[in-house]
Design a protein around this motif. Structure first.
Motif, short mmCIF file in Angstrom:
data_model
loop_
_atom_site.label_atom_id
_atom_site.label_comp_id
_atom_site.label_asym_id
_atom_site.label_seq_id
_atom_site.Cartn_x
_atom_site.Cartn_y
_atom_site.Cartn_z
N GLY A 8 27.99 24.24 66.55
CA GLY A 8 26.69 23.62 66.34
C GLY A 8 26.81 22.28 65.65
N LEU A 9 25.64 21.62 65.47
CA LEU A 9 25.58 20.30 64.84
C LEU A 9 24.63 20.34 63.65
CD1 LEU A 9 25.24 18.16 68.09
CD2 LEU A 9 27.26 18.23 66.62
N GLY B 8 27.68 9.21 66.55
CA GLY B 8 27.12 10.23 65.68
C GLY B 8 26.55 11.40 66.46
N TYR B 9 27.18 11.73 67.57
CA TYR B 9 26.78 12.86 68.42
C TYR B 9 25.31 12.75 68.86
CZ TYR B 9 31.28 14.64 67.03
OH TYR B 9 32.63 14.75 66.83
N ASN B 10 24.84 11.50 68.95
CA ASN B 10 23.49 11.22 69.44
C ASN B 10 23.62 10.24 70.60
OD1 ASN B 10 20.85 10.49 69.93
ND2 ASN B 10 20.32 10.13 67.79
N VAL B 11 23.31 10.70 71.80
CA VAL B 11 23.57 9.89 73.00
C VAL B 11 22.67 8.66 73.09
CG1 VAL B 11 24.57 11.80 74.32
CG2 VAL B 11 22.08 11.38 74.41
N GLN C 73 21.02 24.73 64.52
CA GLN C 73 22.21 23.93 64.79
C GLN C 73 22.12 23.23 66.14
OE1 GLN C 73 25.80 26.23 64.12
NE2 GLN C 73 25.16 26.84 62.06
N PHE C 74 20.91 23.16 66.68
CA PHE C 74 20.58 22.29 67.82
C PHE C 74 21.38 22.58 69.10
CE2 PHE C 74 20.36 19.55 63.89
CZ PHE C 74 19.01 19.78 63.65
N ALA D 222 18.93 9.21 64.63
CA ALA D 222 19.66 10.04 63.66
C ALA D 222 21.12 10.23 64.07
CB ALA D 222 18.97 11.39 63.52
N ARG D 223 21.93 10.56 63.11
CA ARG D 223 23.34 10.83 63.34
C ARG D 223 23.65 12.27 62.94
NH1 ARG D 223 26.15 6.26 64.44
NH2 ARG D 223 28.13 7.23 63.89
N LEU D 224 24.56 12.90 63.68
CA LEU D 224 24.93 14.28 63.42
C LEU D 224 26.44 14.40 63.35
CD1 LEU D 224 22.72 14.19 66.10
CD2 LEU D 224 22.35 16.49 65.22
N GLU D 225 26.88 15.58 62.92
CA GLU D 225 28.30 15.90 62.98
C GLU D 225 28.43 17.41 63.19
OE1 GLU D 225 29.39 16.36 58.23
OE2 GLU D 225 29.79 14.45 59.24
N PRO D 226 29.56 17.85 63.73
CA PRO D 226 29.75 19.28 63.98
C PRO D 226 29.70 20.09 62.69
CG PRO D 226 31.36 18.00 65.21
CD PRO D 226 30.67 17.04 64.27
N VAL D 227 29.12 21.27 62.78
CA VAL D 227 29.11 22.18 61.64
C VAL D 227 30.52 22.68 61.41
CG1 VAL D 227 28.24 24.40 60.79
CG2 VAL D 227 26.72 22.85 62.05
N ALA D 228 30.96 22.68 60.16
CA ALA D 228 32.32 23.10 59.85
C ALA D 228 32.52 24.58 60.23
CB ALA D 228 32.60 22.90 58.38
#
Length: 443
Positions: free
Chosen positions: A420-421, A28-31, A352-353, A437-443
């Motif tokens: 961004g995420l 989830g793009y969280n290391v 967008q971190f 938390a989990r993230l995903e790329p901004v469309a």
């Protein structure tokens, strides 16, 4: 010059790029959600990740596994008294356990707790006990050698606004982790002591990196230029009523922590809370061998040979990154290099971190794990957007640092392609969201 040679080795390997891409998406793009076996160079934290010395390993063999009256605890208590000046000690399983013990007896609903800058778990413990954590960092000039200092006037203004009776504790964190690992001067600690006395507040030092801070004092504060790191550490901590300590930092151990207290009444209250949450007061949730490792590590941490090589390795990594054009916070701190993620990725807005984007790309391009300390870790706060590269103690060598710099070069070549995420899943307590938390790329 490095003061060590390797006697035990751990094989590490770099997964291929396709595997790293898949791992990052799965996490989830969280290391924090990555498996450690999938990481090549792990700079996520310096907490419990370092290499212990032969003397620590030898001491662990004599660990006393007694539930009560442990000899191992007595050796830890003696080390804390000798190195840090506190005879009353409440052991805990790690630093956040120590925070729970101390802030659980100091902070109540409606209280305000000023700090030079709260780090994540400190902030969360204050909030969890009904308090409001207030950051009071100094507005440091570019050439200020102690950019981690507390601003005493901001604390006084807070007390004027909310009432001194609602400020039960004043905290100074050394070094200031949230402000790029910058040190705090002894003069500033003395000023904080004066303010605490004015407010009748308990003065707490978060001492996780007390030895690193003492080294910076030796190098930068004229009064202490001829003093030993050990003497400086004792002097700086002597102004506190209590300390919280993660043994996983400057006690050079893989687990453990403690509270040190001057006042007998506060000690008894902390001791009883420690029994409730951590275990009996002579083991604190730890095996005897862990107590022994901290007892030896505290003494090693204030030796000139150790602390000089520790801080200089961080500076070495910073120099390598600057040589390849990475904007870092200068001067480098004692435990980590902090990258200015907004300057490095200016096209990605802070909402967008950019720091989290950079952290993900470091893993994607080189298997390097770092941590974001910006809008993702500290939501809704006006803080710099940083990515922290935190060096475990006595663990990595020049080749590893060069790999990190080479990884940045690969990320730099792709900066224009990065998106961004956005957060798609987070826990209820926002102060701790970056852990899971989990993230995903901004469309």
């Amino acid at each position: 010059m490095r003061a060590y040679r390797a006697k035990v080795v751990e094989p590490i390997s770099l997964p291929d790029r396709e595997e790293r891409v898949a791992n990052l998406e799965k996490a989830g793009y969280n290391v924090f959600n990555l498996d450690s076996d999938d990481v090549f160079i792990d700079l996520l934290t310096d907490s419990g990740t370092g290499t212990m010395s032969q003397d620590q390993w030898a001491a662990m063999m004599r660990g006393d596994e007694a539930y009560a009256g442990s000899d191992s605890f007595e050796r830890l208590r003696e080390s804390v008294a000798d190195v840090m000046g506190f005879k009353n000690v409440v052991p805990a399983h790690q630093g956040r356990g120590a925070e729970n013990v101390l802030y659980g007896v100091l902070v109540s609903k409606g209280d305000y707790v000023p700090n030079n800058t709260h780090f994540d778990t400190t902030r969360a413990h204050v909030v969890n006990n009904g308090g409001d954590p207030i950051d009071c960092p100094t507005d440091a000039a570019e050439d200020d050698p102690f950019k981690g200092n507390l601003d005493p006037e901001k604390v006084r203004e807070l007390a004027d606004d909310v009432g001194a009776e609602n400020v039960p504790a004043l905290v100074v964190t050394v070094t200031n982790n949230s402000m790029a690992g910058q040190p705090v001067s002894v003069e500033n600690v003395r000023e904080a002591r004066d303010v605490a006395d004015e407010l009748d507040a308990t003065f707490v030092i978060d001492a996780c990196r007390f030895a690193e801070n003492a080294y910076f004092v030796q190098q930068r504060e004229e009064e202490f230029a001829e003093s030993s790191v050990a003497a400086i550490a004792r002097e700086q901590l002597s102004y506190a009523d209590a300390i919280v300590m993660s043994g996983k930092k400057d006690a050079l151990s893989n687990i453990g922590g403690f509270v040190g207290v001057c006042d007998g009444n506060l000690f008894e209250r902390a001791k009883q809370r420690g029994i409730l949450f951590e275990g009996f007061s002579t083991y604190g949730g730890l095996a005897g061998r862990d107590l022994e490792a901290m007892a030896v590590g505290l003494r090693e941490a204030v030796t000139q040979e150790y602390i000089e090589s520790r801080v200089e390795q961080v500076r070495e990594l910073g120099d390598l990154l600057r040589d390849v054009g990475v904007p870092i916070y200068t001067p480098t701190g004692g435990h980590a290099v902090y990258v200015d993620a907004e300057a490095y990725l200016p096209e990605i807005p802070r909402e967008q971190f950019p720091g989290q984007v950079l952290v993900g790309e470091l893993y994607r391009e080189g298997g390097v794990r770092a941590v974001e300390l910006g809008e993702f870790a500290f939501p809704d706060e006006d803080r710099p957007q940083l990515a922290r590269l935190c060096l475990p103690r006595r663990s990595y060598f020049r080749d590893h640092l060069e790999h990190v710099a080479e990884t940045f070069e690969k990320v730099s070549a792709r900066r224009g392609e990065l998106a961004g995420l956005e957060v798609v899943e987070e826990p209820p307590m926002k102060e701790l969201r970056h852990f899971s938390a989990r993230l995903e790329p901004v469309a």
